[in-house]
Write an enzyme that holds these catalytic residues in place. Structure first.
Site, PDB file in Angstrom:
ATOM      1  N   THR A 177       0.826  -1.204   0.000  1.00  0.00           N
ATOM      2  CA  THR A 177       0.000   0.000   0.000  1.00  0.00           C
ATOM      3  C   THR A 177       0.861   1.255   0.000  1.00  0.00           C
ATOM      4  O   THR A 177       0.632   2.185  -0.781  1.00  0.00           O
ATOM      5  CB  THR A 177      -0.951   0.000   1.207  1.00  0.00           C
ATOM      6  OG1 THR A 177      -1.920  -1.046   1.027  1.00  0.00           O
ATOM      7  CG2 THR A 177      -1.682   1.327   1.338  1.00  0.00           C
ATOM      8  N   HIS A 217       4.887  -9.882   2.784  1.00  0.00           N
ATOM      9  CA  HIS A 217       4.013 -10.917   3.346  1.00  0.00           C
ATOM     10  C   HIS A 217       3.275 -11.712   2.270  1.00  0.00           C
ATOM     11  O   HIS A 217       2.587 -12.685   2.581  1.00  0.00           O
ATOM     12  CB  HIS A 217       3.043 -10.324   4.363  1.00  0.00           C
ATOM     13  CG  HIS A 217       1.894  -9.570   3.795  1.00  0.00           C
ATOM     14  ND1 HIS A 217       0.621 -10.092   3.717  1.00  0.00           N
ATOM     15  CD2 HIS A 217       1.805  -8.324   3.285  1.00  0.00           C
ATOM     16  CE1 HIS A 217      -0.196  -9.194   3.191  1.00  0.00           C
ATOM     17  NE2 HIS A 217       0.497  -8.111   2.921  1.00  0.00           N
ATOM     18  N   ASN A 259      -5.042  -9.548  -8.512  1.00  0.00           N
ATOM     19  CA  ASN A 259      -5.128 -10.223  -7.221  1.00  0.00           C
ATOM     20  C   ASN A 259      -6.395 -11.044  -7.036  1.00  0.00           C
ATOM     21  O   ASN A 259      -6.460 -11.889  -6.146  1.00  0.00           O
ATOM     22  CB  ASN A 259      -5.017  -9.210  -6.084  1.00  0.00           C
ATOM     23  CG  ASN A 259      -6.000  -8.060  -6.222  1.00  0.00           C
ATOM     24  OD1 ASN A 259      -6.082  -7.417  -7.266  1.00  0.00           O
ATOM     25  ND2 ASN A 259      -6.766  -7.803  -5.180  1.00  0.00           N
ATOM     26  N   SER A 273       5.578  -6.695  -1.907  1.00  0.00           N
ATOM     27  CA  SER A 273       5.231  -6.726  -0.485  1.00  0.00           C
ATOM     28  C   SER A 273       5.651  -8.052   0.122  1.00  0.00           C
ATOM     29  O   SER A 273       5.303  -9.122  -0.394  1.00  0.00           O
ATOM     30  CB  SER A 273       3.721  -6.524  -0.315  1.00  0.00           C
ATOM     31  OG  SER A 273       3.356  -6.538   1.044  1.00  0.00           O
ATOM     32  N   GLN A 332       1.279  -9.426  -6.496  1.00  0.00           N
ATOM     33  CA  GLN A 332       0.834 -10.809  -6.681  1.00  0.00           C
ATOM     34  C   GLN A 332       1.729 -11.602  -7.634  1.00  0.00           C
ATOM     35  O   GLN A 332       1.688 -12.825  -7.638  1.00  0.00           O
ATOM     36  CB  GLN A 332      -0.609 -10.830  -7.205  1.00  0.00           C
ATOM     37  CG  GLN A 332      -1.644 -10.389  -6.197  1.00  0.00           C
ATOM     38  CD  GLN A 332      -1.723 -11.283  -4.985  1.00  0.00           C
ATOM     39  OE1 GLN A 332      -1.347 -12.458  -5.023  1.00  0.00           O
ATOM     40  NE2 GLN A 332      -2.209 -10.746  -3.883  1.00  0.00           N
ATOM     41  N   THR A 353      12.799   5.496  10.734  1.00  0.00           N
ATOM     42  CA  THR A 353      13.792   4.494  11.094  1.00  0.00           C
ATOM     43  C   THR A 353      13.467   3.156  10.436  1.00  0.00           C
ATOM     44  O   THR A 353      12.343   2.658  10.545  1.00  0.00           O
ATOM     45  CB  THR A 353      13.852   4.317  12.625  1.00  0.00           C
ATOM     46  OG1 THR A 353      14.155   5.572  13.225  1.00  0.00           O
ATOM     47  CG2 THR A 353      14.907   3.296  13.019  1.00  0.00           C
ATOM     48  N   CYS A 411      -8.271  -6.906   1.208  1.00  0.00           N
ATOM     49  CA  CYS A 411      -8.543  -5.523   1.598  1.00  0.00           C
ATOM     50  C   CYS A 411      -9.999  -5.134   1.378  1.00  0.00           C
ATOM     51  O   CYS A 411     -10.459  -4.122   1.886  1.00  0.00           O
ATOM     52  CB  CYS A 411      -7.638  -4.570   0.810  1.00  0.00           C
ATOM     53  SG  CYS A 411      -5.893  -4.778   1.207  1.00  0.00           S
TER      54      CYS A 411
END
Length: 381
Positions: free
Chosen positions: A70, A200, A149, A198, A178, A236, A323
């Site tokens: 995102t 995950h 997706n 991404s 994806q 950070t 989502c």
């Protein structure tokens, strides 16, 4: 448990969790600190960047760390729009995109940008010539996802990139969340300027992602403050998560090389068996689709009813994208393909990983058959 919702998120590899714990406990210094302990964290960050760059076949200074898909999509889209707003305010995207792209476009529209949305064909694929027809002197960005997706259709990224060479002032962004680790994509050959991944989605940890930014391309940062990530993304760095992401990407690409034929066999089996069941319509195209996603509708049933019915058997699938899965609205992707609303509302998705087996697929198919019969009997009574 049979977990067939890997497009929503994947189970982290054991080695990934071990890396995260080790770095979190032994190298927890701030990589921006001047002392030697912070320097150790900085070296780990640099090594992870080099590893990811190597795996993506890009330069290390083109890899920017973010909090996930995102943020990467928002940085790519809004950062381009802000940087080039004096040159033009027209953006082109498709009717297939993830919510993080759609809603970023909606925000830019409110700020005065003009958005052209390209409709896919009946197989959920957009075409380069349709995009080119929409390009104007005001166009600054084209954003197209690599693998959808919801239905798994693969977009012709290389052809679009080749076409955009004729429009050198237009930036090309690809959401590859994806596709990464399942469908190869050479970013240089496809002339991609910006690319989102991404962690995950490939057995890394939530809260980590990458935005590839082609060397020489300038964006306006969305997060300002500490000047991390070459002043592109302040904050950070999550060193432990980034190191774990590099390991997850390496393991996933190794699995793609070794196990792709296995996941393709499972998908073919599911396709064949689904087509035998009365009242089921498969929306994922047999050709030009990713190896891990199958989307189908069950006539007369609401999607959430079927998802819960299988969940009671320990089989986990989803409706639309994660989502949007808790919303009652029909899938915008299927609607854009011309699928009737009643079918779009009954659509569910299974998504595989390299850890899934043919035995699990067989159990899943039997559970589908049994639940279709059971639920139909319930509806009659």
């Amino acid at each position: 448990m049979i977990y067939f919702d890997n497009s929503a998120t994947t189970k982290p590899y054991k080695e990934v969790l071990e890396s995260f714990i080790k770095v979190s406990s032994e190298y927890f210094g701030n990589p921006s600190s001047l002392h030697g302990f912070g320097g150790k964290a900085e070296r780990l960050l640099m090594q992870a960047r080099e590893q990811i760059a190597h795996l993506l076949n890009v330069k290390h200074n083109e890899v920017y760390f973010t909090s996930g898909g995102t943020e990467s999509n928002n940085l790519a889209i809004k950062g381009t729009a802000l940087m080039h707003r004096k040159r033009g305010r027209h953006i082109i995207t498709t009717g297939l995109e993830h919510a993080s792209v759609k809603e970023a476009m909606d925000q830019l529209k409110e700020l005065g940008c003009s958005i052209s949305i390209i409709a896919p064909d009946k197989n959920g694929i957009v075409h380069a010539e349709d995009i080119e027809k929409e390009i104007t002197p005001e166009t600054i960005l084209v954003s197209v996802m690599h693998v959808n997706n919801e239905i798994g259709s693969i977009q012709p990224i290389k052809e679009i990139g080749e076409m955009l060479k004729k429009h050198s002032r237009v930036v090309f962004h690809v959401d590859n969340v994806q596709g990464i680790g399942k469908v190869p994509l050479d970013l240089y050959q496809a002339s991609v300027d910006l690319c989102t991944i991404s962690a995950h989605k490939f057995h890394g940890l939530k809260g980590n992602g990458v935005l590839f930014i082609r060397d020489g391309l300038r964006l306006s940062p969305l997060l300002s403050g500490g000047n991390q990530e070459w002043k592109m993304r302040s904050g950070t760095e999550n060193v432990a998560g980034i190191v774990a992401m590099a390991k997850a990407l390496r393991l996933t690409i190794n699995n793609m090389e070794r196990r792709l034929s296995q996941i393709l066999s499972i998908k073919r089996y599911i396709f064949e068996e689904m087509n035998k069941i009365e009242g089921i319509t498969v929306h994922t195209p047999e050709k030009n689709s990713a190896p891990h996603i199958v989307n189908f509708s069950i006539e007369g049933f609401k999607a959430e009813v079927f998802v819960h019915a299988l969940g009671e058997r320990g089989i986990y699938i989803s409706t639309t994208s994660a989502c949007s899965s808790k919303k009652a609205a029909a899938s915008s992707t299927l609607m854009a393909m011309g699928i009737p609303e009643k079918d779009a509302k009954s659509a569910v998705r299974i998504s595989l990983s390299y850890d899934n087996t043919m035995e699990e697929a067989e159990v899943f198919i039997e559970a589908v058959k049994e639940n279709v019969i059971r639920l139909r009997e319930v509806m009659k009574s």
